[in-house]
Motif scaffolding. Structure first.
Motif, PDB file in Angstrom:
ATOM      1  N   LEU A  78       0.858  -1.181   0.000  1.00  0.00           N
ATOM      2  CA  LEU A  78       0.000   0.000   0.000  1.00  0.00           C
ATOM      3  C   LEU A  78       0.895   1.233   0.000  1.00  0.00           C
ATOM      4  O   LEU A  78       2.119   1.114   0.084  1.00  0.00           O
ATOM      5  CB  LEU A  78      -0.919  -0.010   1.228  1.00  0.00           C
ATOM      6  N   ASN A  79       0.282   2.423  -0.067  1.00  0.00           N
ATOM      7  CA  ASN A  79       1.104   3.620  -0.156  1.00  0.00           C
ATOM      8  C   ASN A  79       1.737   3.980   1.192  1.00  0.00           C
ATOM      9  O   ASN A  79       1.162   3.769   2.253  1.00  0.00           O
ATOM     10  CB  ASN A  79       0.279   4.797  -0.682  1.00  0.00           C
ATOM     11  N   SER A  80       2.951   4.510   1.105  1.00  0.00           N
ATOM     12  CA  SER A  80       3.695   4.960   2.282  1.00  0.00           C
ATOM     13  C   SER A  80       4.794   5.898   1.808  1.00  0.00           C
ATOM     14  O   SER A  80       5.265   5.787   0.671  1.00  0.00           O
ATOM     15  CB  SER A  80       4.292   3.763   3.032  1.00  0.00           C
ATOM     16  N   LYS A  81       5.211   6.822   2.667  1.00  0.00           N
ATOM     17  CA  LYS A  81       6.252   7.770   2.271  1.00  0.00           C
ATOM     18  C   LYS A  81       7.594   7.082   2.068  1.00  0.00           C
ATOM     19  O   LYS A  81       8.423   7.521   1.273  1.00  0.00           O
ATOM     20  CB  LYS A  81       6.396   8.866   3.335  1.00  0.00           C
ATOM     21  N   THR A  82       7.846   6.002   2.815  1.00  0.00           N
ATOM     22  CA  THR A  82       9.094   5.252   2.691  1.00  0.00           C
ATOM     23  C   THR A  82       8.769   3.765   2.544  1.00  0.00           C
ATOM     24  O   THR A  82       7.606   3.391   2.442  1.00  0.00           O
ATOM     25  CB  THR A  82       9.983   5.461   3.935  1.00  0.00           C
ATOM     26  N   LEU A  83       9.802   2.932   2.536  1.00  0.00           N
ATOM     27  CA  LEU A  83       9.573   1.486   2.521  1.00  0.00           C
ATOM     28  C   LEU A  83       9.344   1.007   3.946  1.00  0.00           C
ATOM     29  O   LEU A  83      10.238   1.085   4.793  1.00  0.00           O
ATOM     30  CB  LEU A  83      10.772   0.751   1.906  1.00  0.00           C
ATOM     31  N   ASP A  84       8.146   0.537   4.218  1.00  0.00           N
ATOM     32  CA  ASP A  84       7.770   0.013   5.538  1.00  0.00           C
ATOM     33  C   ASP A  84       7.484  -1.479   5.354  1.00  0.00           C
ATOM     34  O   ASP A  84       6.399  -1.858   4.928  1.00  0.00           O
ATOM     35  CB  ASP A  84       6.553   0.767   6.057  1.00  0.00           C
ATOM     36  N   LEU A  85       8.480  -2.302   5.676  1.00  0.00           N
ATOM     37  CA  LEU A  85       8.412  -3.733   5.374  1.00  0.00           C
ATOM     38  C   LEU A  85       8.169  -4.557   6.627  1.00  0.00           C
ATOM     39  O   LEU A  85       8.898  -4.446   7.611  1.00  0.00           O
ATOM     40  CB  LEU A  85       9.717  -4.182   4.709  1.00  0.00           C
ATOM     41  N   SER A  86       7.135  -5.388   6.595  1.00  0.00           N
ATOM     42  CA  SER A  86       6.900  -6.372   7.660  1.00  0.00           C
ATOM     43  C   SER A  86       6.920  -7.756   7.030  1.00  0.00           C
ATOM     44  O   SER A  86       6.423  -7.948   5.915  1.00  0.00           O
ATOM     45  CB  SER A  86       5.561  -6.118   8.360  1.00  0.00           C
ATOM     46  N   THR A  87       7.511  -8.730   7.737  1.00  0.00           N
ATOM     47  CA  THR A  87       7.707 -10.066   7.173  1.00  0.00           C
ATOM     48  C   THR A  87       7.160 -11.146   8.097  1.00  0.00           C
ATOM     49  O   THR A  87       7.177 -11.015   9.323  1.00  0.00           O
ATOM     50  CB  THR A  87       9.207 -10.340   6.930  1.00  0.00           C
ATOM     51  N   ARG A  88       6.669 -12.208   7.473  1.00  0.00           N
ATOM     52  CA  ARG A  88       6.312 -13.445   8.169  1.00  0.00           C
ATOM     53  C   ARG A  88       7.027 -14.562   7.420  1.00  0.00           C
ATOM     54  O   ARG A  88       6.677 -14.873   6.267  1.00  0.00           O
ATOM     55  CB  ARG A  88       4.794 -13.648   8.188  1.00  0.00           C
ATOM     56  N   ILE A  89       8.013 -15.166   8.089  1.00  0.00           N
ATOM     57  CA  ILE A  89       8.921 -16.098   7.418  1.00  0.00           C
ATOM     58  C   ILE A  89       8.869 -17.452   8.109  1.00  0.00           C
ATOM     59  O   ILE A  89       8.978 -17.544   9.341  1.00  0.00           O
ATOM     60  CB  ILE A  89      10.371 -15.551   7.432  1.00  0.00           C
ATOM     61  N   ALA A  90       8.719 -18.521   7.323  1.00  0.00           N
ATOM     62  CA  ALA A  90       8.721 -19.885   7.869  1.00  0.00           C
ATOM     63  C   ALA A  90      10.045 -20.139   8.587  1.00  0.00           C
ATOM     64  O   ALA A  90      11.098 -19.651   8.154  1.00  0.00           O
ATOM     65  CB  ALA A  90       8.525 -20.893   6.741  1.00  0.00           C
ATOM     66  N   PRO A  91      10.018 -20.895   9.683  1.00  0.00           N
ATOM     67  CA  PRO A  91      11.237 -21.093  10.490  1.00  0.00           C
ATOM     68  C   PRO A  91      12.461 -21.528   9.693  1.00  0.00           C
ATOM     69  O   PRO A  91      13.572 -21.056   9.956  1.00  0.00           O
ATOM     70  CB  PRO A  91      10.810 -22.182  11.491  1.00  0.00           C
ATOM     71  N   ILE A  92      12.277 -22.404   8.696  1.00  0.00           N
ATOM     72  CA  ILE A  92      13.427 -22.926   7.972  1.00  0.00           C
ATOM     73  C   ILE A  92      14.152 -21.830   7.181  1.00  0.00           C
ATOM     74  O   ILE A  92      15.350 -21.937   6.898  1.00  0.00           O
ATOM     75  CB  ILE A  92      12.996 -24.076   7.026  1.00  0.00           C
ATOM     76  N   TYR A  93      13.431 -20.734   6.842  1.00  0.00           N
ATOM     77  CA  TYR A  93      14.035 -19.661   6.034  1.00  0.00           C
ATOM     78  C   TYR A  93      14.469 -18.453   6.869  1.00  0.00           C
ATOM     79  O   TYR A  93      14.938 -17.467   6.306  1.00  0.00           O
ATOM     80  CB  TYR A  93      13.050 -19.194   4.953  1.00  0.00           C
ATOM     81  N   ARG A  94      14.319 -18.515   8.178  1.00  0.00           N
ATOM     82  CA  ARG A  94      14.628 -17.342   8.997  1.00  0.00           C
ATOM     83  C   ARG A  94      16.105 -16.958   8.952  1.00  0.00           C
ATOM     84  O   ARG A  94      16.446 -15.790   9.122  1.00  0.00           O
ATOM     85  CB  ARG A  94      14.189 -17.584  10.445  1.00  0.00           C
ATOM     86  N   GLU A  95      16.953 -17.927   8.702  1.00  0.00           N
ATOM     87  CA  GLU A  95      18.384 -17.600   8.586  1.00  0.00           C
ATOM     88  C   GLU A  95      18.658 -16.714   7.370  1.00  0.00           C
ATOM     89  O   GLU A  95      19.693 -16.061   7.283  1.00  0.00           O
ATOM     90  CB  GLU A  95      19.215 -18.876   8.479  1.00  0.00           C
ATOM     91  N   LYS A  96      17.717 -16.660   6.430  1.00  0.00           N
ATOM     92  CA  LYS A  96      17.878 -15.865   5.212  1.00  0.00           C
ATOM     93  C   LYS A  96      17.084 -14.557   5.279  1.00  0.00           C
ATOM     94  O   LYS A  96      16.894 -13.902   4.252  1.00  0.00           O
ATOM     95  CB  LYS A  96      17.401 -16.671   3.996  1.00  0.00           C
ATOM     96  N   GLU A  97      16.631 -14.166   6.461  1.00  0.00           N
ATOM     97  CA  GLU A  97      15.750 -12.993   6.563  1.00  0.00           C
ATOM     98  C   GLU A  97      16.398 -11.733   6.004  1.00  0.00           C
ATOM     99  O   GLU A  97      15.755 -10.959   5.280  1.00  0.00           O
ATOM    100  CB  GLU A  97      15.340 -12.757   8.018  1.00  0.00           C
ATOM    101  N   MET A  98      17.665 -11.486   6.328  1.00  0.00           N
ATOM    102  CA  MET A  98      18.320 -10.274   5.835  1.00  0.00           C
ATOM    103  C   MET A  98      18.410 -10.275   4.318  1.00  0.00           C
ATOM    104  O   MET A  98      18.220  -9.244   3.667  1.00  0.00           O
ATOM    105  CB  MET A  98      19.717 -10.154   6.451  1.00  0.00           C
ATOM    106  N   GLN A  99      18.685 -11.440   3.756  1.00  0.00           N
ATOM    107  CA  GLN A  99      18.756 -11.546   2.295  1.00  0.00           C
ATOM    108  C   GLN A  99      17.381 -11.324   1.670  1.00  0.00           C
ATOM    109  O   GLN A  99      17.261 -10.678   0.625  1.00  0.00           O
ATOM    110  CB  GLN A  99      19.311 -12.919   1.904  1.00  0.00           C
ATOM    111  N   ILE A 100      16.346 -11.858   2.303  1.00  0.00           N
ATOM    112  CA  ILE A 100      14.977 -11.668   1.810  1.00  0.00           C
ATOM    113  C   ILE A 100      14.610 -10.187   1.846  1.00  0.00           C
ATOM    114  O   ILE A 100      14.058  -9.643   0.885  1.00  0.00           O
ATOM    115  CB  ILE A 100      13.983 -12.490   2.654  1.00  0.00           C
ATOM    116  N   ARG A 101      14.937  -9.522   2.959  1.00  0.00           N
ATOM    117  CA  ARG A 101      14.633  -8.100   3.080  1.00  0.00           C
ATOM    118  C   ARG A 101      15.351  -7.282   2.001  1.00  0.00           C
ATOM    119  O   ARG A 101      14.801  -6.330   1.456  1.00  0.00           O
ATOM    120  CB  ARG A 101      15.028  -7.584   4.470  1.00  0.00           C
ATOM    121  N   GLN A 102      16.578  -7.670   1.707  1.00  0.00           N
ATOM    122  CA  GLN A 102      17.339  -6.968   0.678  1.00  0.00           C
ATOM    123  C   GLN A 102      16.693  -7.148  -0.700  1.00  0.00           C
ATOM    124  O   GLN A 102      16.594  -6.199  -1.486  1.00  0.00           O
ATOM    125  CB  GLN A 102      18.789  -7.478   0.662  1.00  0.00           C
TER     126      GLN A 102
END
Length: 291
Positions: free
Chosen positions: A27-51
């Protein structure tokens, strides 16, 4: 071309007995406002996903989800048969030794014993599975971008319509503007004539009239507004994010329209200014959703 900040994308990739699901909403926002829900097996890759998400989506309130669906048969918790047999043997011996009645439901009794249904294996993320997950993420982001472009095209058509309307209204001011000058001059002179005992210098009166009429002149405002309309159209065709820039141009357009209204001193012109304000307000509301 304009992109909207509103978008949706979903992708499903199969990997072995799993289905990797990725869903992205924005949706619209002045900046990037990112919220994530990540399956446990992929949590080690969270920073890469965010990037990955931040590179694809520069602005917007973004909800990102990645989860796994598994075959229920494959994913069923295994029963430890050897442990069940051991429990049965031990309980049977205790019953016989102590002359205790046997349970009415042996299966229910045994299944409640410790560790019978304990799942001991742990999942490890392999390079192959992460490659499949990456494919799903990129596919979902691509679909969201396509959605944004479609919404952006609709926004651009709306903006073009409103800009054309303002331009047409601006042109319609001209006849009233010319008549207004002569009307102001006649009203002042008639007012002076109605007071016969007042003497005045006609040359000085002409100078004052010129000064007064120049203060009410809107030629510069009209020219600047026309330039802003042209700049708005040109900016819509730029390839990079233009939402903020269009917002700034709309603000400048508003200043020129307001000044025109304050100088108009004419009912018909003021009515036209109100219509221009209405068209501009609709642009301002929608430009908040432009990337």
């Amino acid at each position: 071309m304009i992109q909207s900040m509103t978008g949706y994308g979903k992708a499903v990739v199969e990997y072995g007995e799993k289905k990797i699901n990725v869903e992205v909403k924005s949706l619209n926002s002045k900046t990037l406002d990112l919220s994530t829900r990540i399956a446990p097996i992929y949590r080690e890759k969270e920073m890469q996903i965010r990037q990955m998400v931040s590179q694809a989506l520069t602005r917007g309130k973004v909800d990102f989800s990645i989860w796994i669906e598994k075959d229920t048969v494959v994913d069923a918790t295994p029963v430890n048969g050897a442990l069940v047999a051991g429990y049965y043997k031990q309980i049977k011996e205790i019953i016989q030794k102590n002359n205790i009645p046997e349970p009415a439901d042996w299966l229910a009794t045994l299944m409640r014993m410790p560790d019978v249904l304990t799942k001991t294996e742990t999942e490890t993320l392999t390079d192959e599975e992460w490659e499949a997950a990456t494919k799903a993420i990129n596919e979902a982001l691509g679909k969201l971008t396509e959605f944004r472009m479609q919404e952006g095209a609709a926004l651009q058509r709306k903006f073009s319509e409103k800009i054309d309307n303002i331009a047409a209204l601006l042109e319609s001011i001209e006849p009233f503007e010319k008549a207004r000058v002569e009307k102001i001059r006649s009203r002042i002179i008639d007012g002076l004539k109605s007071i016969p005992e007042v003497e005045y210098d006609k040359n000085r009166l002409e100078q004052e009239l010129i000064y007064y009429i120049e203060k009410l002149d809107i030629s510069e405002e009209k020219q600047r507004l026309a330039n802003h309309l042209k700049y708005f159209r040109e900016t819509m065709e730029e390839t990079q994010g233009v939402g903020k820039k269009l917002g700034f141009i709309a603000q400048e357009m508003g200043r020129e329209i307001n000044t025109t209204g304050s100088k108009s001193n004419n009912a018909e012109m003021q009515n036209i200014v109100v219509k221009m304000k209405d068209e501009l307000e609709q642009i301002k509301e929608q430009v908040l959703n432009a990337l």
